[in-house]
Scaffold this motif. Structure first.
Motif, PDB file in Angstrom:
ATOM      1  N   ALA A 188      31.279   7.193  14.427  1.00  0.00           N
ATOM      2  CA  ALA A 188      31.563   6.720  15.791  1.00  0.00           C
ATOM      3  C   ALA A 188      30.547   5.650  16.213  1.00  0.00           C
ATOM      4  O   ALA A 188      30.916   4.641  16.820  1.00  0.00           O
ATOM      5  N   ARG A 189      29.289   5.875  15.883  1.00  0.00           N
ATOM      6  CA  ARG A 189      28.267   4.869  16.193  1.00  0.00           C
ATOM      7  C   ARG A 189      28.529   3.572  15.440  1.00  0.00           C
ATOM      8  O   ARG A 189      28.359   2.480  15.985  1.00  0.00           O
ATOM      9  N   GLY A 190      28.930   3.693  14.192  1.00  0.00           N
ATOM     10  CA  GLY A 190      29.239   2.506  13.389  1.00  0.00           C
ATOM     11  C   GLY A 190      30.417   1.731  13.944  1.00  0.00           C
ATOM     12  O   GLY A 190      30.417   0.495  13.945  1.00  0.00           O
ATOM     13  N   GLN A 191      31.442   2.439  14.410  1.00  0.00           N
ATOM     14  CA  GLN A 191      32.604   1.776  14.998  1.00  0.00           C
ATOM     15  C   GLN A 191      32.211   1.039  16.276  1.00  0.00           C
ATOM     16  O   GLN A 191      32.679  -0.066  16.530  1.00  0.00           O
ATOM     17  N   LYS A 192      31.355   1.661  17.066  1.00  0.00           N
ATOM     18  CA  LYS A 192      30.889   1.022  18.295  1.00  0.00           C
ATOM     19  C   LYS A 192      30.089  -0.231  17.945  1.00  0.00           C
ATOM     20  O   LYS A 192      30.269  -1.290  18.551  1.00  0.00           O
ATOM     21  N   GLN A 193      29.231  -0.111  16.947  1.00  0.00           N
ATOM     22  CA  GLN A 193      28.445  -1.261  16.499  1.00  0.00           C
ATOM     23  C   GLN A 193      29.352  -2.367  15.979  1.00  0.00           C
ATOM     24  O   GLN A 193      29.130  -3.545  16.256  1.00  0.00           O
ATOM     25  N   ARG A 194      30.362  -1.981  15.245  1.00  0.00           N
ATOM     26  CA  ARG A 194      31.296  -2.956  14.667  1.00  0.00           C
ATOM     27  C   ARG A 194      31.990  -3.764  15.754  1.00  0.00           C
ATOM     28  O   ARG A 194      32.175  -4.973  15.631  1.00  0.00           O
ATOM     29  N   ALA A 195      32.371  -3.099  16.837  1.00  0.00           N
ATOM     30  CA  ALA A 195      33.039  -3.775  17.943  1.00  0.00           C
ATOM     31  C   ALA A 195      32.095  -4.717  18.687  1.00  0.00           C
ATOM     32  O   ALA A 195      32.529  -5.688  19.302  1.00  0.00           O
ATOM     33  N   GLU A 196      30.801  -4.434  18.619  1.00  0.00           N
ATOM     34  CA  GLU A 196      29.816  -5.231  19.352  1.00  0.00           C
ATOM     35  C   GLU A 196      29.165  -6.330  18.511  1.00  0.00           C
ATOM     36  O   GLU A 196      28.317  -7.057  19.001  1.00  0.00           O
ATOM     37  N   ARG A 197      29.547  -6.457  17.256  1.00  0.00           N
ATOM     38  CA  ARG A 197      28.869  -7.442  16.409  1.00  0.00           C
ATOM     39  C   ARG A 197      29.256  -8.870  16.802  1.00  0.00           C
ATOM     40  O   ARG A 197      30.308  -9.093  17.400  1.00  0.00           O
ATOM     41  N   PRO A 198      28.400  -9.802  16.435  1.00  0.00           N
ATOM     42  CA  PRO A 198      28.690 -11.209  16.745  1.00  0.00           C
ATOM     43  C   PRO A 198      30.023 -11.630  16.123  1.00  0.00           C
ATOM     44  O   PRO A 198      30.280 -11.373  14.960  1.00  0.00           O
ATOM     45  N   GLY A 199      30.883 -12.191  16.905  1.00  0.00           N
ATOM     46  CA  GLY A 199      32.184 -12.626  16.411  1.00  0.00           C
ATOM     47  C   GLY A 199      33.282 -11.596  16.624  1.00  0.00           C
ATOM     48  O   GLY A 199      34.425 -11.817  16.279  1.00  0.00           O
ATOM     49  N   GLY A 200      32.932 -10.422  17.148  1.00  0.00           N
ATOM     50  CA  GLY A 200      33.929  -9.407  17.450  1.00  0.00           C
ATOM     51  C   GLY A 200      34.211  -8.457  16.305  1.00  0.00           C
ATOM     52  O   GLY A 200      33.596  -8.520  15.244  1.00  0.00           O
ATOM     53  N   ILE A 201      35.162  -7.570  16.507  1.00  0.00           N
ATOM     54  CA  ILE A 201      35.456  -6.480  15.576  1.00  0.00           C
ATOM     55  C   ILE A 201      35.928  -6.979  14.204  1.00  0.00           C
ATOM     56  O   ILE A 201      35.671  -6.349  13.192  1.00  0.00           O
ATOM     57  N   TYR A 202      36.601  -8.121  14.146  1.00  0.00           N
ATOM     58  CA  TYR A 202      37.129  -8.597  12.869  1.00  0.00           C
ATOM     59  C   TYR A 202      36.196  -9.601  12.178  1.00  0.00           C
ATOM     60  O   TYR A 202      36.555 -10.184  11.174  1.00  0.00           O
ATOM     61  N   SER A 203      35.019  -9.763  12.713  1.00  0.00           N
ATOM     62  CA  SER A 203      34.051 -10.669  12.114  1.00  0.00           C
ATOM     63  C   SER A 203      33.567 -10.115  10.775  1.00  0.00           C
ATOM     64  O   SER A 203      33.479  -8.912  10.577  1.00  0.00           O
ATOM     65  N   THR A 204      33.242 -11.002   9.869  1.00  0.00           N
ATOM     66  CA  THR A 204      32.668 -10.568   8.593  1.00  0.00           C
ATOM     67  C   THR A 204      31.156 -10.458   8.676  1.00  0.00           C
ATOM     68  O   THR A 204      30.517 -10.039   7.725  1.00  0.00           O
ATOM     69  N   GLN A 205      30.606 -10.831   9.802  1.00  0.00           N
ATOM     70  CA  GLN A 205      29.154 -10.768   9.995  1.00  0.00           C
ATOM     71  C   GLN A 205      28.753  -9.346  10.384  1.00  0.00           C
ATOM     72  O   GLN A 205      29.364  -8.729  11.256  1.00  0.00           O
ATOM     73  N   ALA A 206      27.738  -8.830   9.738  1.00  0.00           N
ATOM     74  CA  ALA A 206      27.258  -7.482  10.040  1.00  0.00           C
ATOM     75  C   ALA A 206      26.500  -7.481  11.364  1.00  0.00           C
ATOM     76  O   ALA A 206      25.905  -8.486  11.762  1.00  0.00           O
ATOM     77  N   HIS A 207      26.541  -6.324  12.009  1.00  0.00           N
ATOM     78  CA  HIS A 207      25.754  -6.157  13.228  1.00  0.00           C
ATOM     79  C   HIS A 207      24.280  -6.180  12.841  1.00  0.00           C
ATOM     80  O   HIS A 207      23.893  -5.637  11.802  1.00  0.00           O
ATOM     81  N   PRO A 208      23.432  -6.791  13.663  1.00  0.00           N
ATOM     82  CA  PRO A 208      22.007  -6.864  13.322  1.00  0.00           C
ATOM     83  C   PRO A 208      21.346  -5.492  13.106  1.00  0.00           C
ATOM     84  O   PRO A 208      20.361  -5.381  12.383  1.00  0.00           O
ATOM     85  N   ASN A 209      21.885  -4.456  13.694  1.00  0.00           N
ATOM     86  CA  ASN A 209      21.284  -3.125  13.563  1.00  0.00           C
ATOM     87  C   ASN A 209      22.004  -2.219  12.561  1.00  0.00           C
ATOM     88  O   ASN A 209      21.740  -1.021  12.515  1.00  0.00           O
ATOM     89  N   SER A 210      22.902  -2.763  11.748  1.00  0.00           N
ATOM     90  CA  SER A 210      23.670  -1.905  10.841  1.00  0.00           C
ATOM     91  C   SER A 210      22.784  -1.261   9.775  1.00  0.00           C
ATOM     92  O   SER A 210      22.987  -0.106   9.415  1.00  0.00           O
ATOM     93  N   LYS A 211      21.800  -1.974   9.259  1.00  0.00           N
ATOM     94  CA  LYS A 211      20.904  -1.376   8.259  1.00  0.00           C
ATOM     95  C   LYS A 211      20.113  -0.224   8.875  1.00  0.00           C
ATOM     96  O   LYS A 211      19.903   0.800   8.228  1.00  0.00           O
ATOM     97  N   ALA A 212      19.701  -0.379  10.102  1.00  0.00           N
ATOM     98  CA  ALA A 212      18.963   0.684  10.785  1.00  0.00           C
ATOM     99  C   ALA A 212      19.846   1.912  10.977  1.00  0.00           C
ATOM    100  O   ALA A 212      19.394   3.044  10.776  1.00  0.00           O
ATOM    101  N   LEU A 213      21.112   1.702  11.345  1.00  0.00           N
ATOM    102  CA  LEU A 213      22.037   2.825  11.526  1.00  0.00           C
ATOM    103  C   LEU A 213      22.186   3.598  10.224  1.00  0.00           C
ATOM    104  O   LEU A 213      22.122   4.825  10.217  1.00  0.00           O
TER     105      LEU A 213
END
Length: 152
Positions: free
Chosen positions: A25-50
């Motif tokens: 659930a946290r990952g999905q929330k992070q995914r929706a908040e990443r730069p470029g939106g939910i379908y972006s191929t760019q990882a969220h800056p905090n994904s490694k920390a999660l």
């Protein structure tokens, strides 16, 4: 023997399932908040920390329940966060088979737990005053060969 071995193992697997669902659930929330939106191929800056937090929480829950041999041969844990989570079938009725192989070896099999036709088998051995997971194996479609899971 089954009363002392199976319920603690099932409780552990349910705990791992809840942990995976929480971090999914946290990952999905992070995914929706990443730069470029939910379908972006760019990882969220905090994904490694999660993922780091998830691994640490997973290990804290699981490692005390594993033998030293299993911990030494394990390559990594937490290879995925999925929906449904591993062992989600244990929220409802699931088929669990217990076999006492010898005085020092018990086997617990959870049948078709991931919904994809695979079974999971846990070999437990007494260590440190309790029964600990010594080996984890999986098979596919209920009839394939058992393969040791080095990522549990």
């Amino acid at each position: 023997m089954a009363e002392g071995i199976v319920p603690p193992l099932i409780e552990l697997l349910r705990g791992l399932c809840a942990l995976e669902e929480k971090f999914y659930a946290r990952g999905q929330k992070q995914r929706a908040e990443r730069p470029g939106g939910i379908y972006s191929t760019q990882a969220h800056p905090n994904s490694k920390a999660l993922w780091g937090y998830y691994r640490e929480a997973y290990k804290a829950l699981l490692d005390p329940r594993c033998t030293e041999k299993l911990l030494a041969q394990r390559r990594d844990c937490c290879q995925s966060m999925g929906d449904p989570a591993d062992f989600a079938c244990l929220k409802g009725p699931a088929e669990v088979v217990f076999t006492m192989k010898s005085k020092g070896k018990a086997v617990v099999m959870v049948r078709d737990c991931d919904g994809f036709g695979s079974d999971c088998r846990f070999e437990l051995k007494p260590e440190g005053g309790g029964w600990k997971i010594h080996q984890v194996s999986r098979n596919t479609c209920g009839g394939g060969p058992w393969r040791t899971d080095l990522y549990f």
